[in-house]
Write an enzyme that holds these catalytic residues in place. Sequence first.
Site, PDB file in Angstrom:
ATOM      1  CB  SER A 136      -4.156   2.069  11.507  1.00  0.00           C
ATOM      2  OG  SER A 136      -3.106   1.873  10.574  1.00  0.00           O
ATOM      3  CD  GLU A 138       1.726   0.767   9.291  1.00  0.00           C
ATOM      4  OE1 GLU A 138       2.538   0.228  10.069  1.00  0.00           O
ATOM      5  OE2 GLU A 138       1.936   0.892   8.074  1.00  0.00           O
ATOM      6  CE1 TYR A 159      -1.294   6.557  12.870  1.00  0.00           C
ATOM      7  CE2 TYR A 159      -0.882   4.420  11.847  1.00  0.00           C
ATOM      8  CZ  TYR A 159      -1.694   5.520  12.042  1.00  0.00           C
ATOM      9  OH  TYR A 159      -2.907   5.573  11.420  1.00  0.00           O
TER      10      TYR A 159
END
Length: 342
Positions: A136, A138, A159
């Site tokens: 990801s 992120e 996360y």
Amino acid sequence: MTTPAPIKRALITGITGQDGSYLAELLLSKGYEVHGLIRRSSSFNTARIDHIYQPAQADDHRLFLHFADLSDGSRLVTLLNEIQPHEVYNLAAQSHVRVSFDEPEYTGDVTGLGTIRLLEAIRAAHIDCRFYQASSSEMFGATPPPQNEETPFYPRSPYGVAKVYSYWITRNYREAYGLFAVNGILFNHESPRRGGTFVTRKITRAVARIKAGLQSELYLGNLDAVRDWGYAPEYVEGMWRMLQHDEPTDYVLATNTAYTVRDFLQFSFEHAGLDWEKYVRFDDRYLRPTEVDALVGDFGRAQSLLGWEPKVLTPRLAQIMVDADVAALDVEGRHYVDQVQS
């Protein structure tokens, strides 16, 4: 007389999610036999794949669902031995960034440790397959854009931290055991199948409801966050291409364009003939404890090695999602009228 090529088998974790459902469609269209993992629960959450799931007795049945969970390593070994997949796509995760602050331990267990359980199950079962890990954007977190495969990670959420673990353990198994394992570092990608708690879908569903007179306000958090939004069906095509390449490596999939949440609001509301400023309200409950200011990806490696590039950019994406939510609300309304009249 030529012998027909054997049917490829793919295993998808997270098959009932946005990406899993589009990937299952893509693989079925390419002639694969597709197996998906679903968690056992009191409800059967298969709405996104019901249109492609056929009864087991059907002659053309090539989609199979299995109860399993990434928290159960022994079950994963058993299933892998049964299925003997040629390709494994690990898309399962607790994938909501804001929720990961409320459930950090669960997020770490499923999103992070779930990956090592699956990789270890592949190794323990001696499965000769190619492995895709859903990484990801992120993971980059506070690192300034543009971000590519060489950009250092600086995650800003449980996360993101869990995804960094999954990224590195995937690379470790590639380097330590010779597993064909790749990380797809996907930037934000959306569609009409996006979950309703994610900001883009929250916006487009609100647009449809406001236009229909069913909602009067929309509450959001940080409107200044900059994101690189693409179209999910195009991104699952990129996943598949990664596993068809001769050598395993890691890729960024993105659009290399930057828009704020405010921009997405404007595109969505304007498409419905509405002024977003009349309806949107600020609510600090939707702010993250640590914000990620800007994620903008460079997809140059995927373009040069895989021939992949995005076609649907954010303005068009917002229109697609608004149109789908308006249409869904119209179908829901007609269904309700039919029930009342019957």
